[in-house]
Design an enzyme around this catalytic site. Structure first.
Site, PDB file in Angstrom:
ATOM      1  N   PRO A  18      56.887  49.177  24.303  1.00 55.00           N
ATOM      2  CA  PRO A  18      57.700  49.281  23.085  1.00 55.00           C
ATOM      3  C   PRO A  18      56.858  48.801  21.908  1.00 55.00           C
ATOM      4  CG  PRO A  18      58.350  47.365  24.403  1.00 55.00           C
ATOM      5  CD  PRO A  18      57.256  48.039  25.149  1.00 55.00           C
ATOM      6  N   MET A  19      56.638  49.685  20.926  1.00 55.72           N
ATOM      7  CA  MET A  19      55.816  49.299  19.773  1.00 55.72           C
ATOM      8  C   MET A  19      56.573  49.600  18.481  1.00 55.72           C
ATOM      9  SD  MET A  19      52.060  50.649  21.017  1.00 55.72           S
ATOM     10  CE  MET A  19      52.675  52.175  21.754  1.00 55.72           C
ATOM     11  N   GLN A  72      65.034  47.843  24.146  1.00 52.97           N
ATOM     12  CA  GLN A  72      64.543  46.469  24.058  1.00 52.97           C
ATOM     13  C   GLN A  72      65.165  45.752  22.868  1.00 52.97           C
ATOM     14  OE1 GLN A  72      60.603  45.014  22.631  1.00 52.97           O
ATOM     15  NE2 GLN A  72      60.196  44.616  24.798  1.00 52.97           N
ATOM     16  N   CYS A 102      56.773  39.291  21.239  1.00 51.68           N
ATOM     17  CA  CYS A 102      56.267  39.707  19.929  1.00 51.68           C
ATOM     18  C   CYS A 102      55.683  38.501  19.184  1.00 51.68           C
ATOM     19  CB  CYS A 102      57.380  40.334  19.091  1.00 51.68           C
ATOM     20  SG  CYS A 102      56.785  40.783  17.441  1.00 51.68           S
ATOM     21  N   ASN A 204      50.034  44.135  31.167  1.00 57.08           N
ATOM     22  CA  ASN A 204      49.852  44.799  29.887  1.00 57.08           C
ATOM     23  C   ASN A 204      48.712  44.114  29.141  1.00 57.08           C
ATOM     24  OD1 ASN A 204      51.551  44.581  26.737  1.00 57.08           O
ATOM     25  ND2 ASN A 204      50.479  46.366  27.469  1.00 57.08           N
ATOM     26  N   GLY A 205      47.904  44.918  28.459  1.00 55.04           N
ATOM     27  CA  GLY A 205      46.827  44.348  27.654  1.00 55.04           C
ATOM     28  C   GLY A 205      45.484  44.964  27.983  1.00 55.04           C
ATOM     29  N   ASP A 206      44.891  45.653  27.002  1.00 55.74           N
ATOM     30  CA  ASP A 206      43.517  46.174  27.089  1.00 55.74           C
ATOM     31  C   ASP A 206      43.303  47.373  28.003  1.00 55.74           C
ATOM     32  OD1 ASP A 206      42.752  44.254  25.297  1.00 55.74           O
ATOM     33  OD2 ASP A 206      41.922  42.883  26.778  1.00 55.74           O
ATOM     34  N   ARG A 229      48.716  50.288  22.714  1.00 57.27           N
ATOM     35  CA  ARG A 229      47.932  50.828  21.602  1.00 57.27           C
ATOM     36  C   ARG A 229      47.058  52.024  21.996  1.00 57.27           C
ATOM     37  NH1 ARG A 229      45.151  45.499  19.614  1.00 57.27           N
ATOM     38  NH2 ARG A 229      45.453  44.974  21.814  1.00 57.27           N
TER      39      ARG A 229
END
Length: 334
Positions: A18-19, A72, A102, A204-206, A229
């Protein structure tokens, strides 16, 4: 295969993060087309939902072709979280997710998002309030801790599972890191290996390439991964990763024509959902990502972000396809 309530996900699912200002229905539709297994709305303020704020209400829009999809919410007040969970329940997503990750100041200052990482008791109370307010499965997305000195994800995971949370996604950074530095998935691996933990654990991440996705899948043994991203302007990443998992080979990159088609669909769906004017203006932030790395593209980008009518924009898209047809041939080796 991981299960969240009655939702059965494929083996090692790929989740779309979710962004804010990105994960709206048009973008989710593209990611679904290109292989995302589970997606979430942009995060929605519980206070905004209760106040009936137009922007918050609009974020509740979900469509059957997206399923399974979660909504969310975030907030720092128990009563507001319970009430907003009841509102979410009425639109019947497949699950409700709580944002305790966040890192943005305006969210943290309200004692919400990653701000709750400083007070696990409050996190538990807020989560209980959401579980009380909904009949749907409740999941959580959070971070490792507030900073390097207070990584508390082990306690968080156990306590959330104990009160009924059905899956946990961990962004492998602290709040202090924001989106900088390296993520550290060893902490998530430790939770997954905790014999007390039975709910699915997602990392999550990278994750920005099929190679890294496979490396992390094999190395950390989690139930799936969430991509954020890296999917912006590049929804192909989901199928590229799945193909690489299956075959060990990389799919050919999207051609310029593929990129134009994706950007054009994104624009059309944005105009349908937001109205023509807003759809055109809000699409402007995406063009850089769709056409990243294409030679001599500056003049077209300039026109895309200044054109006000959809016919004009479609003309520009057609010109891009014509001008870069040979570039496509070079890309695909034809």
């Amino acid at each position: 295969m991981p299960k969240i309530g009655n939702i059965i996900l494929p083996d090692y699912p790929l989740l779309l993060a979710p962004m804010e200002d990105v994960s709206d229905p048009p973008f989710r539709r593209l990611c679904k087309m290109h292989g995302a297994d589970l997606m979430y709305s942009e995060f929605i303020s519980s206070e905004g939902l209760i106040r009936d704020a137009m922007k918050s209400r609009m974020k509740l829009d979900i469509f059957d072709y997206e399923r399974p999809v979660g909504i969310q919410i975030f907030g720092g007040d128990e009563e507001a979280m319970e009430m907003s969970a009841k509102i979410v329940d009425t639109v019947q997503p497949d699950l409700v997710d709580i944002n305790f990750g966040c890192p943005v100041k305006k969210v943290v200052c309200k004692g919400a998002g990653a701000g709750v990482l400083k007070d696990v008791d409050l996190m538990v109370r807020l989560t209980k309030a959401v579980i009380k307010g909904t009949s749907l499965p409740v999941t959580v997305k959070t971070r490792l801790g507030w900073d390097e000195a207070s990584i508390n994800i082990d306690e968080v995971a156990e306590r959330l599972q104990d009160i009924g949370v059905q899956a946990l996604t961990v962004h492998a950074r602290t709040r202090a890191q924001m989106y900088k530095g390296h993520s550290d998935w060893t902490h998530i691996e430790r939770i997954k290996n905790n014999p007390r933990i039975t709910m699915p654990i997602f990392g999550n991440g990278d994750i920005d390439s099929p190679e890294k996705a496979l490396e992390y899948k094999n190395k950390f043994g989690l139930d799936g991964m969430m991509i954020g991203r890296a999917a912006i302007g590049y929804p192909w990443i989901f199928n590229e990763i799945k193909h690489y998992f299956k075959t060990g080979e990389k799919l050919a990159p999207p051609t310029v024509a593929d990129r134009v088609e994706a950007a054009q669909n994104h624009l059309i769906w944005s105009m349908e959902w937001k109205g023509e004017r807003v759809g055109i203006v809000e699409m402007r932030r995406h063009y850089t990502n769709y056409f990243k790395g294409i030679q001599d593209f500056k003049q077209y980008k300039q026109r895309l972000v200044t054109s006000d009518g959809h016919n004009e924009l479609f003309d520009i898209f057609n010109q891009i396809k014509e001008v870069y047809a040979n570039y496509d041939n070079a890309l695909t080796g034809q």
